[in-house]
Design a protein around this motif. Structure first.
Motif, PDB file in Angstrom:
ATOM      1  N   VAL A  66       0.841  -1.199   0.000  1.00 34.34           N
ATOM      2  CA  VAL A  66       0.000   0.000   0.000  1.00 34.34           C
ATOM      3  C   VAL A  66       0.870   1.240   0.000  1.00 34.34           C
ATOM      4  O   VAL A  66       1.866   1.316   0.729  1.00 34.34           O
ATOM      5  N   ARG A  67       0.484   2.227  -0.794  1.00 38.29           N
ATOM      6  CA  ARG A  67       1.155   3.513  -0.741  1.00 38.29           C
ATOM      7  C   ARG A  67       0.646   4.274   0.482  1.00 38.29           C
ATOM      8  O   ARG A  67      -0.555   4.504   0.634  1.00 38.29           O
ATOM      9  N   THR A  68       1.552   4.648   1.369  1.00 37.56           N
ATOM     10  CA  THR A  68       1.160   5.259   2.639  1.00 37.56           C
ATOM     11  C   THR A  68       1.751   6.650   2.824  1.00 37.56           C
ATOM     12  O   THR A  68       1.890   7.131   3.946  1.00 37.56           O
ATOM     13  N   ALA A  69       2.094   7.310   1.715  1.00 39.13           N
ATOM     14  CA  ALA A  69       2.552   8.697   1.799  1.00 39.13           C
ATOM     15  C   ALA A  69       1.342   9.610   1.961  1.00 39.13           C
ATOM     16  O   ALA A  69       0.235   9.287   1.529  1.00 39.13           O
ATOM     17  N   GLY A  70       1.552  10.749   2.584  1.00 38.24           N
ATOM     18  CA  GLY A  70       0.456  11.690   2.794  1.00 38.24           C
ATOM     19  C   GLY A  70       0.019  12.345   1.504  1.00 38.24           C
ATOM     20  O   GLY A  70       0.745  12.324   0.502  1.00 38.24           O
ATOM     21  N   PRO A  71      -1.192  12.948   1.511  1.00 38.32           N
ATOM     22  CA  PRO A  71      -2.150  12.954   2.619  1.00 38.32           C
ATOM     23  C   PRO A  71      -2.817  11.593   2.776  1.00 38.32           C
ATOM     24  O   PRO A  71      -3.101  10.914   1.799  1.00 38.32           O
ATOM     25  N   LEU A  72      -3.058  11.209   4.017  1.00 36.87           N
ATOM     26  CA  LEU A  72      -3.594   9.888   4.307  1.00 36.87           C
ATOM     27  C   LEU A  72      -5.116   9.896   4.331  1.00 36.87           C
ATOM     28  O   LEU A  72      -5.727  10.783   4.918  1.00 36.87           O
ATOM     29  N   SER A  73      -5.705   8.877   3.702  1.00 33.15           N
ATOM     30  CA  SER A  73      -7.145   8.687   3.768  1.00 33.15           C
ATOM     31  C   SER A  73      -7.489   7.993   5.080  1.00 33.15           C
ATOM     32  O   SER A  73      -6.608   7.535   5.823  1.00 33.15           O
ATOM     33  N   GLY A  74      -8.784   7.892   5.371  1.00 35.07           N
ATOM     34  CA  GLY A  74      -9.208   7.195   6.575  1.00 35.07           C
ATOM     35  C   GLY A  74      -8.777   5.740   6.573  1.00 35.07           C
ATOM     36  O   GLY A  74      -8.408   5.189   7.616  1.00 35.07           O
ATOM     37  N   ALA A  75      -8.814   5.094   5.403  1.00 33.21           N
ATOM     38  CA  ALA A  75      -8.414   3.685   5.311  1.00 33.21           C
ATOM     39  C   ALA A  75      -6.938   3.507   5.619  1.00 33.21           C
ATOM     40  O   ALA A  75      -6.538   2.587   6.336  1.00 33.21           O
ATOM     41  N   LYS A  76      -6.110   4.383   5.087  1.00 34.97           N
ATOM     42  CA  LYS A  76      -4.673   4.272   5.335  1.00 34.97           C
ATOM     43  C   LYS A  76      -4.348   4.543   6.802  1.00 34.97           C
ATOM     44  O   LYS A  76      -3.489   3.880   7.396  1.00 34.97           O
ATOM     45  N   GLU A  77      -5.040   5.511   7.380  1.00 35.74           N
ATOM     46  CA  GLU A  77      -4.826   5.782   8.802  1.00 35.74           C
ATOM     47  C   GLU A  77      -5.200   4.558   9.636  1.00 35.74           C
ATOM     48  O   GLU A  77      -4.498   4.214  10.599  1.00 35.74           O
ATOM     49  N   ALA A  78      -6.302   3.908   9.257  1.00 32.68           N
ATOM     50  CA  ALA A  78      -6.733   2.716  10.002  1.00 32.68           C
ATOM     51  C   ALA A  78      -5.711   1.592   9.865  1.00 32.68           C
ATOM     52  O   ALA A  78      -5.405   0.897  10.849  1.00 32.68           O
ATOM     53  N   LEU A  79      -5.178   1.395   8.676  1.00 33.24           N
ATOM     54  CA  LEU A  79      -4.176   0.349   8.474  1.00 33.24           C
ATOM     55  C   LEU A  79      -2.902   0.649   9.257  1.00 33.24           C
ATOM     56  O   LEU A  79      -2.334  -0.221   9.924  1.00 33.24           O
ATOM     57  N   LEU A  80      -2.436   1.885   9.174  1.00 35.93           N
ATOM     58  CA  LEU A  80      -1.195   2.249   9.863  1.00 35.93           C
ATOM     59  C   LEU A  80      -1.351   2.211  11.374  1.00 35.93           C
ATOM     60  O   LEU A  80      -0.354   2.050  12.094  1.00 35.93           O
ATOM     61  N   ALA A  81      -2.578   2.361  11.856  1.00 33.66           N
ATOM     62  CA  ALA A  81      -2.804   2.338  13.298  1.00 33.66           C
ATOM     63  C   ALA A  81      -2.856   0.922  13.856  1.00 33.66           C
ATOM     64  O   ALA A  81      -2.801   0.739  15.076  1.00 33.66           O
ATOM     65  N   LEU A  82      -2.959  -0.071  12.978  1.00 35.72           N
ATOM     66  CA  LEU A  82      -3.027  -1.452  13.449  1.00 35.72           C
ATOM     67  C   LEU A  82      -1.711  -1.872  14.084  1.00 35.72           C
ATOM     68  O   LEU A  82      -0.629  -1.501  13.626  1.00 35.72           O
ATOM     69  N   ARG A  83      -1.809  -2.663  15.114  1.00 32.96           N
ATOM     70  CA  ARG A  83      -0.640  -3.223  15.779  1.00 32.96           C
ATOM     71  C   ARG A  83      -0.698  -4.746  15.650  1.00 32.96           C
ATOM     72  O   ARG A  83      -1.776  -5.312  15.490  1.00 32.96           O
ATOM     73  N   PRO A  84       0.445  -5.423  15.712  1.00 32.26           N
ATOM     74  CA  PRO A  84       0.436  -6.888  15.603  1.00 32.26           C
ATOM     75  C   PRO A  84      -0.592  -7.514  16.553  1.00 32.26           C
ATOM     76  O   PRO A  84      -0.668  -7.162  17.728  1.00 32.26           O
TER      77      PRO A  84
END
Length: 518
Positions: A349-367
């Motif tokens: 996934v491309r995770t460079a800004g600006p971040l959408s809600g989906a990308k923020e949710a993915l990046l906020a996930l922890r193992p």
């Protein structure tokens, strides 16, 4: 359906490119909701103008009942089953039922509609397998309500006055979902059967076709009901076969005693066939790890609750309930990057800004965090004959589905060339996988820099070395492109330009995988 965000630096976008940009903002669910809402508003206007004769009070009461009861019942059932409610889905179901049942203020009619709303919501949970509903909820609710005798679906959206907005609305949805071919098969078969029946009844061919398209719910059915992604089989050939089969059930008169032919009965039969052919049920995914591929891209690896059936090049839809509201809904589609036989399910996934809600949710996930995969599908798969050579063209992180092909080993025995376009060397994702792929890999960087070690560069002054790769440059890079199956993956703008370049270079078979935004 590849997650790519690479700027378009080529010629000015065409009409198709501008349309892609316009409809690619909202998710498919949000777009369907907006179109149905517009149709509902249009129907109210038609009634005020005298083109419909239901009465504005009956229509408003009917609309409020359908929307309110599906929303409330869906949330109540979600709480009962301890799952997150999908608001957009419930509103879509309510709007569909609004167009299926005749607006009326008669108590018996209202009771039938209310029952259909509650049963439609209940079908998402009761008639489900591993968390995925089997039947179209609106059709299931309408069918069950009809069996009680309280009310029957009339599909009143099939009204000539509605065509002014119904036709462009259906075309917009089909363009967005890429289901125009499937819709065409259904429309052709259903219209032909209906017209033949009416010819036997003494009508002319023109009258028969007009009645089939303007006074039967063919268009509404195919635009908003048949092509619902969650109730479709995963492959295109399966979808086309399903469309033809449902069209016959839709158009040919039949009676089994208690059950006779109706649009909702035809759709439910098709839903059952699709369920038997496809990925059965949702899958829980537990985050195992994430790693940066480049400063601008990230790979997420998940451990599925059970084995996932998919082919290299297919995509998976994820339900991201924690995503902030950004007008695009909760469900997002990502290309699968791992091997079908692997222990993990992977997404680049491309995770460079600006971040959408989906990308923020993915990046906020922890193992250890979990989310739900709702479907697998797509036809971005290689030819079955391994002797057919291929050219794979990727823009940016559009290389993701090709990594799945590499991981599966399906390219090892095939004459394959992979051309990767990126802006800088630092944006070349999966460099190690490409370096060890065993196939010919060419990297073209827009800034003219040197690609990562071990990857061949398109020379700064060589073929196609300008800001944008044209047909002439592509033909010089891959002289035998005419005999290759060409696969193009990237953003809609990138795919459109590269597909055009491939055609200009002499390619005869081009298959594209576009990302619509998330």
């Amino acid at each position: 359906m590849t997650p790519v965000e690479m700027p378009h630096t080529g010629p000015a976008p065409s009409l198709a490119g501008r349309l892609d940009a316009a409809v690619g903002g909202p998710t498919m669910y949000r777009l369907v909701l907006l179109v149905l809402a517009a149709l509902a508003g249009f129907s109210l206007l038609l009634d005020v103008l005298g083109w419909l004769a239901f009465g504005i009070a009956a229509m408003l009461a009917h609309l409020a009942l359908c929307l309110g009861l599906t929303y409330v019942s869906n949330r109540a059932l979600a709480a009962l089953f301890r799952v997150n409610p999908h608001t957009e889905s419930s509103l879509i179901t309510g709007l569909l039922l609004y167009f299926l049942f005749w607006p009326s203020l008669q108590p018996m009619d209202l009771a039938g509609v209310a029952l259909a709303c509650v049963l439609a919501s209940a079908s998402k949970y009761a008639l489900a397998w591993r968390g995925r509903h089997i039947f179209n909820p609106a059709a299931a609710g309408a069918f069950a309500a009809g069996l009680t005798g309280l009310n029957i679906a009339t599909w009143w959206a099939a009204t000539p006055a509605m065509l002014w907005l119904l036709v462009p609305g259906v075309l917009l949805v089909l363009y967005r979902t890429r289901k125009a071919l499937m819709a065409g098969v259904f429309t052709l078969v259903a219209t032909s059967v209906i017209t033949l029946e009416l010819l036997r009844a003494g009508m002319s061919a023109g009258q028969g076709m007009w009645q089939a398209l303007a006074q039967r719910p063919v268009l509404f059915f195919v635009g908003f009901m048949l092509t619902e992604p969650l109730t479709l089989p995963p492959r295109r050939w399966q979808q086309l076969a399903l469309a033809a089969a449902v069209a016959v059930l839709f158009a040919v008169p039949w009676n089994l005693g208690v059950v006779a032919n109706s649009p909702e009965a035809a759709l439910l039969a098709g839903n059952l066939l699709a369920f038997l052919a496809g990925q059965r049920g949702t899958v829980r995914l537990r985050l195992a790890a994430s790693r940066p591929l480049t400063p601008a891209t990230t790979e997420f690896s998940f451990e599925p609750s059970r084995p996932v059936r998919f082919l290299p090049g297919q995509y998976m839809e994820l339900d991201l309930p924690a995503a902030r509201t950004d007008g695009k809904g909760r469900r997002r589609v990502f290309s699968l990057a791992g091997s079908p036989g692997g222990r993990l399910v992977k997404f680049g996934v491309r995770t460079a800004g600006p971040l959408s809600g989906a990308k923020e949710a993915l990046l906020a996930l922890r193992p250890g965090a979990e989310l739900t995969a709702t479907m697998v599908g797509g036809d971005f798969v290689l030819p079955r004959d391994p002797r057919r050579p291929v050219l794979l063209i990727a823009a940016g992180i559009g290389v993701t589905p090709f990594i799945a092909h590499l991981s599966s080993g399906s390219l090892q025995e095939r004459n394959a060339v992979l051309l990767l376009l990126a802006r800088t060397a630092g944006e070349v994702a999966y460099a190690d996988e490409l370096r060890n792929s065993g196939i010919r890999v060419l990297v073209r960087l827009a800034d003219g820099s040197v690609p990562p070690a071990g990857l061949a560069a398109v020379p700064a002054g060589g073929p196609g070395a300008g800001r944008w790769l044209d047909g002439k440059g592509l033909a010089e890079l891959v002289p035998d492109i005419g005999r290759r199956d060409v696969y193009v993956s990237g953003s809609p703008a990138s795919v459109q330009a590269l597909r055009r370049a491939a055609r200009e270079a002499g390619a005869r078979r081009v298959r594209a995988d576009s990302f619509w935004g998330y």
